[in-house]
Design a protein around this motif. Structure first.
Motif, PDB file in Angstrom:
ATOM      1  N   MET A  10       0.844  -1.028  -0.063  1.00  0.00           N
ATOM      2  CA  MET A  10      -0.067   0.049   0.036  1.00  0.00           C
ATOM      3  C   MET A  10       0.920   1.374   0.046  1.00  0.00           C
ATOM      4  N   ILE A  11       0.918   2.223  -1.047  1.00  0.00           N
ATOM      5  CA  ILE A  11       1.659   3.524  -1.126  1.00  0.00           C
ATOM      6  C   ILE A  11       1.032   4.116  -0.888  1.00  0.00           C
ATOM      7  N   ILE A  12       1.230   4.823   0.407  1.00  0.00           N
ATOM      8  CA  ILE A  12       0.559   5.774   0.944  1.00  0.00           C
ATOM      9  C   ILE A  12       0.315   6.881  -0.124  1.00  0.00           C
ATOM     10  N   GLU A  13       1.111   7.402  -0.699  1.00  0.00           N
ATOM     11  CA  GLU A  13       0.977   8.791  -1.498  1.00  0.00           C
ATOM     12  C   GLU A  13      -0.096   8.547  -2.659  1.00  0.00           C
ATOM     13  N   THR A  14      -0.252   7.134  -2.982  1.00  0.00           N
ATOM     14  CA  THR A  14      -1.328   7.131  -4.064  1.00  0.00           C
ATOM     15  C   THR A  14      -2.586   6.735  -3.501  1.00  0.00           C
ATOM     16  N   MET A  15      -2.595   6.643  -2.395  1.00  0.00           N
ATOM     17  CA  MET A  15      -4.063   6.324  -1.738  1.00  0.00           C
ATOM     18  C   MET A  15      -5.192   7.045  -1.219  1.00  0.00           C
ATOM     19  N   THR A  16      -6.393   7.129  -1.329  1.00  0.00           N
ATOM     20  CA  THR A  16      -7.262   7.800  -0.918  1.00  0.00           C
ATOM     21  C   THR A  16      -7.314   7.671   0.814  1.00  0.00           C
ATOM     22  N   MET A  17      -8.100   8.432   1.493  1.00  0.00           N
ATOM     23  CA  MET A  17      -8.396   8.636   2.873  1.00  0.00           C
ATOM     24  C   MET A  17      -9.191   7.137   3.065  1.00  0.00           C
ATOM     25  N   VAL A  18     -10.170   6.748   2.401  1.00  0.00           N
ATOM     26  CA  VAL A  18     -10.671   5.423   2.501  1.00  0.00           C
ATOM     27  C   VAL A  18     -10.086   4.345   2.172  1.00  0.00           C
ATOM     28  N   GLU A  19      -9.154   4.420   1.277  1.00  0.00           N
ATOM     29  CA  GLU A  19      -8.061   3.163   1.072  1.00  0.00           C
ATOM     30  C   GLU A  19      -7.297   2.933   2.336  1.00  0.00           C
ATOM     31  N   PHE A  20      -6.773   4.311   2.846  1.00  0.00           N
ATOM     32  CA  PHE A  20      -5.780   4.026   3.982  1.00  0.00           C
ATOM     33  C   PHE A  20      -6.745   3.426   5.064  1.00  0.00           C
ATOM     34  N   GLU A  21      -7.933   3.864   5.407  1.00  0.00           N
ATOM     35  CA  GLU A  21      -8.682   3.524   6.536  1.00  0.00           C
ATOM     36  C   GLU A  21      -8.797   1.966   6.406  1.00  0.00           C
ATOM     37  N   GLU A  22      -9.071   1.346   5.159  1.00  0.00           N
ATOM     38  CA  GLU A  22      -9.185   0.011   4.917  1.00  0.00           C
ATOM     39  C   GLU A  22      -8.223  -0.717   5.136  1.00  0.00           C
ATOM     40  N   GLY A  23      -7.062  -0.312   4.890  1.00  0.00           N
ATOM     41  CA  GLY A  23      -5.713  -0.848   5.020  1.00  0.00           C
ATOM     42  C   GLY A  23      -5.243  -0.877   6.353  1.00  0.00           C
ATOM     43  N   LEU A  24      -5.719  -0.414   7.305  1.00  0.00           N
ATOM     44  CA  LEU A  24      -5.521  -0.548   8.717  1.00  0.00           C
ATOM     45  C   LEU A  24      -5.829  -1.551   9.160  1.00  0.00           C
ATOM     46  N   ARG A  25      -7.097  -2.278   8.537  1.00  0.00           N
ATOM     47  CA  ARG A  25      -7.695  -3.602   8.856  1.00  0.00           C
ATOM     48  C   ARG A  25      -6.648  -4.589   8.538  1.00  0.00           C
ATOM     49  N   ALA A  26      -5.986  -4.444   7.654  1.00  0.00           N
ATOM     50  CA  ALA A  26      -5.039  -5.485   7.209  1.00  0.00           C
ATOM     51  C   ALA A  26      -3.728  -5.558   7.909  1.00  0.00           C
ATOM     52  N   THR A  27      -3.116  -4.477   8.334  1.00  0.00           N
ATOM     53  CA  THR A  27      -1.887  -4.322   9.053  1.00  0.00           C
ATOM     54  C   THR A  27      -1.729  -2.721   9.701  1.00  0.00           C
ATOM     55  N   ARG A  28      -0.738  -2.696  10.788  1.00  0.00           N
ATOM     56  CA  ARG A  28      -0.445  -1.577  11.271  1.00  0.00           C
ATOM     57  C   ARG A  28       1.044  -1.341  11.317  1.00  0.00           C
ATOM     58  N   THR A  29       1.435  -1.851  10.132  1.00  0.00           N
ATOM     59  CA  THR A  29       3.046  -1.820  10.079  1.00  0.00           C
ATOM     60  C   THR A  29       3.230  -1.074   8.832  1.00  0.00           C
ATOM     61  N   VAL A  30       4.408  -0.022   9.134  1.00  0.00           N
ATOM     62  CA  VAL A  30       4.738   0.934   7.750  1.00  0.00           C
ATOM     63  C   VAL A  30       6.232   1.072   7.696  1.00  0.00           C
ATOM     64  N   LEU A  31       6.504   0.963   6.487  1.00  0.00           N
ATOM     65  CA  LEU A  31       7.927   1.369   6.314  1.00  0.00           C
ATOM     66  C   LEU A  31       7.995   2.699   5.486  1.00  0.00           C
ATOM     67  N   VAL A  32       9.101   3.269   6.099  1.00  0.00           N
ATOM     68  CA  VAL A  32       9.393   4.975   5.796  1.00  0.00           C
ATOM     69  C   VAL A  32      10.975   4.896   5.001  1.00  0.00           C
ATOM     70  N   PRO A  33      10.916   4.963   3.700  1.00  0.00           N
ATOM     71  CA  PRO A  33      12.181   5.210   3.164  1.00  0.00           C
ATOM     72  C   PRO A  33      12.792   6.439   3.514  1.00  0.00           C
ATOM     73  N   PHE A  34      14.163   6.530   3.785  1.00  0.00           N
ATOM     74  CA  PHE A  34      15.000   7.642   3.939  1.00  0.00           C
ATOM     75  C   PHE A  34      16.114   7.631   2.924  1.00  0.00           C
ATOM     76  N   GLY A  35      16.528   8.642   2.168  1.00  0.00           N
ATOM     77  CA  GLY A  35      17.492   8.731   1.232  1.00  0.00           C
ATOM     78  C   GLY A  35      18.299   9.713   1.245  1.00  0.00           C
ATOM     79  N   SER A  36      18.834  10.126   0.170  1.00  0.00           N
ATOM     80  CA  SER A  36      19.563  11.542   0.217  1.00  0.00           C
ATOM     81  C   SER A  36      19.544  12.019  -1.131  1.00  0.00           C
ATOM     82  N   VAL A  37      20.012  13.595  -1.201  1.00  0.00           N
ATOM     83  CA  VAL A  37      20.569  13.978  -2.672  1.00  0.00           C
ATOM     84  C   VAL A  37      21.913  14.109  -2.384  1.00  0.00           C
ATOM     85  N   GLU A  38      22.501  13.298  -3.148  1.00  0.00           N
ATOM     86  CA  GLU A  38      24.160  13.057  -2.926  1.00  0.00           C
ATOM     87  C   GLU A  38      24.735  12.685  -4.034  1.00  0.00           C
ATOM     88  N   GLU A  39      25.886  13.181  -4.338  1.00  0.00           N
ATOM     89  CA  GLU A  39      26.701  12.652  -5.370  1.00  0.00           C
ATOM     90  C   GLU A  39      26.898  11.035  -5.356  1.00  0.00           C
TER      91      GLU A  39
END
Length: 239
Positions: free
Chosen positions: A1-30
């Motif tokens: 479930m890619i949060i940035e593409t979800m609606t609020m309804v889809e997000f709410e439904e997703g919480l019924r399937a999981t309470r786990t989230v991955l947060v990617p951190f990166g950089s702007v780096e050579e």
């Protein structure tokens, strides 16, 4: 479930399937003369999206900025302070927690020492504040290096070398611009230097010439498998 593409309804439904989230951190780096400045972000986000196809998992929009010290003198690197990074991570996790998420994987594609420590410190500070929080802070590169030891030919390969070049060749081949030369930095031991590019002119730590699309695919799949395993561990974790 890619949060940035979800609606609020889809997000709410997703919480019924999981309470786990991955947060990617990166950089702007050579990343040498051949890889994009967003290499770290791309790797962490791709792993998250692939893991979410295998198990119920929310994947937050990536954080594109990190604390970059060794590459601060190279063209294109845009760095933030460790204090800013800590505050940003804590605010994001607090908001995710408020939305009902309880298991958080912070996956950083940037493996700089100060960057990684800032994220770990932020996680430690959140534990007493959020009583139901389970949190893991893992470095995407370290997973790739450890899991891909049988695949990687270059000893000590790290930044923009065999591993990362293979990864981007696999996931975003259109962003690879040729191949940089093999290089390892020559920073004087223990000394802090102003002109970091003097000791690391090409911005490569390893051997990009050893990279291949197939290596990138294999390493990415290994990292995805570890993230799936970590998500399941977090979900079952009790203190």
């Amino acid at each position: 479930m890619i949060i940035e593409t979800m609606t609020m309804v889809e997000f709410e439904e997703g919480l019924r399937a999981t309470r786990t989230v991955l947060v990617p951190f990166g950089s702007v780096e050579e990343h040498g003369s051949h890889l994009p400045l967003s290499t770290d972000t791309i790797q962490a986000y791709e792993v998250g999206k692939k893991a979410a196809r295998l198990i119920p998992l929310f994947v937050a929009p990536p954080v594109h900025y990190g604390s970059c010290r060794s590459t601060s003198c190279h063209p294109g690197t845009i760095s933030i302070t460790t204090g800013t990074l800590k505050s940003l991570m804590k605010d994001i996790v607090r908001s995710l927690y408020q939305q009902g998420l309880r298991n958080v994987i912070i996956l950083t594609g940037h493996a700089g020492g100060s960057h990684r420590m800032a994220l770990q410190d932020a996680g430690e500070e959140l534990l007493p504040e959020l009583p139901e929080l389970n949190i893991a802070v893992v470095t995407e590169y370290e997973l790739a290096y450890h899991e891909g030891k049988s695949i990687i030919e270059t000893e000590g390969d790290s930044h923009a070398g065999e591993i990362e070049t293979s990864r981007i060749m696999h996931s975003h081949p259109d962003l690879v611009k040729g191949c940089a030369e093999r290089e390892f930095p020559s920073f004087p031991p223990g000394l802090l230097v102003r002109n970091k590019r003097k000791y690391w002119p090409g911005g490569v730590w390893g051997d990009p010439s050893k990279a291949s699309v197939e290596k990138g695919r294999l390493i990415e799949d290994l990292v995805v498998a570890k993230i799936v395993q970590l998500a399941r561990t977090l979900e079952a974790f009790k203190e």
